[in-house]
Structure formats: C-alpha cells, structure tokens
Design a protein around this motif. Sequence first.
Motif, PDB file in Angstrom:
ATOM      1  N   ALA A  83       0.884  -1.021  -0.054  1.00 11.35           N
ATOM      2  CA  ALA A  83       0.048  -0.058  -0.037  1.00 11.35           C
ATOM      3  C   ALA A  83       0.794   1.160   0.155  1.00 11.35           C
ATOM      4  O   ALA A  83       0.453   2.417  -0.639  1.00 11.35           O
ATOM      5  CB  ALA A  83      -1.070   0.151   1.125  1.00 11.35           C
ATOM      6  N   ASN A 133       2.137   1.792  -3.574  1.00 16.92           N
ATOM      7  CA  ASN A 133       1.235   2.142  -4.383  1.00 16.92           C
ATOM      8  C   ASN A 133       0.943   3.657  -4.152  1.00 16.92           C
ATOM      9  O   ASN A 133       0.451   4.217  -5.113  1.00 16.92           O
ATOM     10  CB  ASN A 133      -0.214   1.160  -4.221  1.00 16.92           C
ATOM     11  CG  ASN A 133      -0.023  -0.274  -4.689  1.00 16.92           C
ATOM     12  OD1 ASN A 133       1.022  -0.225  -5.733  1.00 16.92           O
ATOM     13  ND2 ASN A 133      -0.729  -1.030  -4.361  1.00 16.92           N
ATOM     14  N   PHE A 134       1.029   3.966  -3.159  1.00 16.76           N
ATOM     15  CA  PHE A 134       0.753   5.381  -2.576  1.00 16.76           C
ATOM     16  C   PHE A 134       1.788   6.297  -3.194  1.00 16.76           C
ATOM     17  O   PHE A 134       1.607   7.359  -3.666  1.00 16.76           O
ATOM     18  CB  PHE A 134       0.432   5.750  -1.111  1.00 16.76           C
ATOM     19  CG  PHE A 134       0.538   7.087  -0.706  1.00 16.76           C
ATOM     20  CD1 PHE A 134      -0.703   7.869  -0.979  1.00 16.76           C
ATOM     21  CD2 PHE A 134       1.559   7.616  -0.172  1.00 16.76           C
ATOM     22  CE1 PHE A 134      -0.768   9.149  -0.617  1.00 16.76           C
ATOM     23  CE2 PHE A 134       1.544   8.944   0.298  1.00 16.76           C
ATOM     24  CZ  PHE A 134       0.501   9.871   0.003  1.00 16.76           C
ATOM     25  N   LYS A 192      -0.812   5.545  -7.158  1.00 17.31           N
ATOM     26  CA  LYS A 192      -1.894   4.509  -7.654  1.00 17.31           C
ATOM     27  C   LYS A 192      -3.166   4.500  -6.564  1.00 17.31           C
ATOM     28  O   LYS A 192      -4.329   3.916  -6.790  1.00 17.31           O
ATOM     29  CB  LYS A 192      -1.466   3.083  -7.823  1.00 17.31           C
ATOM     30  CG  LYS A 192      -0.323   2.627  -8.775  1.00 17.31           C
ATOM     31  CD  LYS A 192       0.323   1.633  -8.791  1.00 17.31           C
ATOM     32  CE  LYS A 192       1.282   1.248  -9.872  1.00 17.31           C
ATOM     33  NZ  LYS A 192       1.935  -0.127  -9.879  1.00 17.31           N
ATOM     34  N   ILE A 193      -2.938   4.818  -5.467  1.00 13.61           N
ATOM     35  CA  ILE A 193      -3.733   5.100  -4.346  1.00 13.61           C
ATOM     36  C   ILE A 193      -4.061   6.352  -3.670  1.00 13.61           C
ATOM     37  O   ILE A 193      -2.839   6.773  -3.518  1.00 13.61           O
ATOM     38  CB  ILE A 193      -4.080   3.807  -3.361  1.00 13.61           C
ATOM     39  CG1 ILE A 193      -2.757   3.883  -2.564  1.00 13.61           C
ATOM     40  CG2 ILE A 193      -4.177   2.517  -3.920  1.00 13.61           C
ATOM     41  CD1 ILE A 193      -2.685   2.795  -1.375  1.00 13.61           C
ATOM     42  N   SER A 194      -4.947   6.687  -3.000  1.00 17.20           N
ATOM     43  CA  SER A 194      -5.040   7.907  -2.356  1.00 17.20           C
ATOM     44  C   SER A 194      -4.649   7.612  -0.881  1.00 17.20           C
ATOM     45  O   SER A 194      -4.248   6.871  -0.435  1.00 17.20           O
ATOM     46  CB  SER A 194      -6.345   8.568  -2.146  1.00 17.20           C
ATOM     47  OG  SER A 194      -7.291   7.687  -1.347  1.00 17.20           O
ATOM     48  N   ARG A 195      -4.274   8.842  -0.131  1.00 17.43           N
ATOM     49  CA  ARG A 195      -3.711   8.788   1.013  1.00 17.43           C
ATOM     50  C   ARG A 195      -5.187   8.276   1.979  1.00 17.43           C
ATOM     51  O   ARG A 195      -4.610   7.555   3.180  1.00 17.43           O
ATOM     52  CB  ARG A 195      -3.429  10.284   1.488  1.00 17.43           C
ATOM     53  CG  ARG A 195      -2.744  10.223   3.071  1.00 17.43           C
ATOM     54  CD  ARG A 195      -2.515  11.700   3.504  1.00 17.43           C
ATOM     55  NE  ARG A 195      -1.363  12.112   2.708  1.00 17.43           N
ATOM     56  CZ  ARG A 195       0.015  11.577   3.144  1.00 17.43           C
ATOM     57  NH1 ARG A 195       0.308  10.904   3.980  1.00 17.43           N
ATOM     58  NH2 ARG A 195       0.986  11.946   2.235  1.00 17.43           N
ATOM     59  N   GLU A 237      -6.861   5.828   1.139  1.00 17.85           N
ATOM     60  CA  GLU A 237      -6.895   4.240   1.180  1.00 17.85           C
ATOM     61  C   GLU A 237      -5.815   3.828   1.644  1.00 17.85           C
ATOM     62  O   GLU A 237      -5.747   2.565   2.321  1.00 17.85           O
ATOM     63  CB  GLU A 237      -6.930   4.228  -0.591  1.00 17.85           C
ATOM     64  CG  GLU A 237      -7.968   4.482  -1.160  1.00 17.85           C
ATOM     65  CD  GLU A 237      -7.860   4.328  -2.661  1.00 17.85           C
ATOM     66  OE1 GLU A 237      -8.815   3.496  -3.297  1.00 17.85           O
ATOM     67  OE2 GLU A 237      -6.992   4.937  -3.164  1.00 17.85           O
ATOM     68  N   LEU A 238      -4.621   4.445   1.777  1.00 19.59           N
ATOM     69  CA  LEU A 238      -3.516   3.847   2.359  1.00 19.59           C
ATOM     70  C   LEU A 238      -3.690   3.861   3.934  1.00 19.59           C
ATOM     71  O   LEU A 238      -3.509   3.110   4.542  1.00 19.59           O
ATOM     72  CB  LEU A 238      -2.272   4.924   2.040  1.00 19.59           C
ATOM     73  CG  LEU A 238      -0.939   4.692   3.073  1.00 19.59           C
ATOM     74  CD1 LEU A 238      -0.385   3.250   2.999  1.00 19.59           C
ATOM     75  CD2 LEU A 238       0.185   5.680   2.751  1.00 19.59           C
TER      76      LEU A 238
END
Length: 370
Positions: free
Chosen positions: A23, A26-27, A31-34, A36-37
């Motif tokens: 994660a 990906n952050f 690829k992902i938002s804060r 989502e992390l």
Amino acid sequence: MTKPHFHFDHVGSYLRPQELKTARENFAAGKISREELQAVQDKLVKELVDHEVENGLQVVSDGEFGRSWWHLDFLWQLIGLESYLQEDSYKFHGAKTRTTNVRIVGKLAENPNHSFYRDFTYLKSITPEGVTPKVTIPSPSLVIKRDHRSDLYADYYDSWTDFLDGLAQAYQDTIKHFYDLGARYVQLDDTTWAYLIQQLEDNKNNPELRSEFEQIAQDDVYVINKILEGLPEDLTVATHICRGNFQSTYLFEGGYHTVAKYLGQLNYDIFFLEYDDERSGDFAPLADIWNNRPNVELILGVITSKKPELEDVDAVIARIQEAAQSVPLENLGISTQCGFASTEEGNILTEQDEWNKLQLIKSITDKVWG
C-alpha cells in the motif's frame, strides 16, 4: 512505586506486513489515495493491537506502521526542521541505510498538525480498557550535534542555550499535546548515549575531543530534564537506549559505564536498556541509575529482536538474577533489546518469530515476577 511497573514490555516497532508495504508503494506511485493508504494502515494496526493483547502485553503500540524511520518521520514534521538527502548513508555493521536526514531551517516549535497525533488517537480508540497505548518518538538528543542536524542553529538563535531551550520547549509542547489526547505513556527512543559510549571510549586518550563529547552529554541531560520538568504526575515517560537496529545489524558497542553518571541524572520513569549480547557490557551501571531514581523501572533487553532463535529460559532467568544483585528485582523488567523494525525494512525474521519472542518474554516474566 509511584508509576506502574509492568515487567513485561516491548520497545515498540513491529515488522511491517506485506499488505502495508504494498500500500505504501502504491501510494508513492500515485496508484492509491492517502485515505486508501490510511484505511489499510488502520486495519493492520487493529490486527497488531489484537495480537499484542492476546500475547499478554499490558502496554501496546501501533508498531510504528505509519512511519518509514523510527526517528526521521517525527523530526521532519516539527516546525523548524526539514528533510533532505545527504551524501552518505548511515554505516551499520554489514548494511547501509537510505540517505534521508533532517536539518534545522527555522526556530523550532511543536506542529499542531503532526501526523503522529492522528495515529495515536486511532491507537487509543482501539486499545481495550485496562491496556495502555504507548507513544514512541525519538529523543531530542538526536538533534543535538548529531549528523549535522543542528549545524545551522546560529542562523535562527542568538545562542546555543537559546537553541537548546527552543528544542526543549518544542518537545514539551508536543508531549503535552499527546497527553491532552489521552496519552499516559510516552517513550523517547535514543541512540545518542550509545554513540557517546563509542566516542568517549575511542577518544579516551584525546582530552580535547573527549571534552567535546562530554559537553554533548551534559547538553542532552539539560534538554531532556527541561522537557520532563512539570509534566503531569500521571504521565509515565520512558527512554529506550539503542545501539542501532537496521536489518538485524547495529551501529555502536560498549558498556554503559562510560555514560552511567549522565543516565543517572535523567528524570525518566523507565529505561529500556540493551543487554542482548557482549556489546552491552555488564549490569553494574544499573546501580548508577537506580541510586538516583529509586522508583525507576529498568527494563533489560536480554532477548534479541535481531535473530529468530529463542533464548534459553534458564540462562535468561540467571541474567535477571545477576542484574538483581545491582538493583532490586521489583525495579526490573525484560523486553527485546529493540523493536523488530526500526525502519520499514525490518529485521531478518518473520512475523511469527516476533510473537514467539514475546511469548518467551511473557513466560519468563511470569516465572520471575509472578
């Protein structure tokens, strides 16, 4: 005893689960938002706390899952400090770290928006009743003439003493903020004393250099005690004195005799002290701390967090009994000598190895203290 003595405690950091590492990658890659992390991190911290409680710990941490380094993530979020990439990495025995560092860029102050406040608030919200959530942050000594972090102090302060006072105030304000959020146990992790042990020993025949390192020790005592002065009575403040912990390697070696007189002046409630191998010396210096602070708890790091092999129970109990010749048994506790992952890379062992170590500590604690 005016503060609780748990005897069984842990320094704080745990191996990062692969899900968290992925994660974070990906952050960083966008690829992902804060958010989502953060959701992944919170889920894994909850699982970690459940495991800590299941294994008998009365004090729990969030494993330092929200940070990459044990110290830098905290420091570069203080007002007046910033991160940068230095030319050289830290030279551990057999390994090199990343080149990230921190330096002064203004007058120091507490950051009311520090991310560690959010992480602690979440930790407290998931900690069961009767269990204590612990805050772990680096000691201010990491800023005082360490790795060039205070080199530019004169650009922002009228004197060295003004700088030390400003550093102390920033830290005390930060600890009080944690207290207002419900923290009753704060730990300041510290590699400076091990650094000074090494330097004082290496320069024992050089009076001028030795005097410089002794002055650093005096400055550290001054700042730390200034921070601790006037804190709420029901707040426990500990320190962990570390010789370096990166991918199962270390930085420093040497017994505590060289700095014992300074440690005995520090007004901490708890000392986590590394004692997992010959690098740590004998137990005699424990008396120098206890004689000045008879209510202190001295937690012996006689179980290593660097290797998966389990220590012999009888041998560990014999070492505790040896230490009890210097200070009362009631003032002692045991832990791993450090956390399992002072940086997100982690030591060379598995998550199951972590719990095996903690179960071993719990069984020994029950035998020795009941």
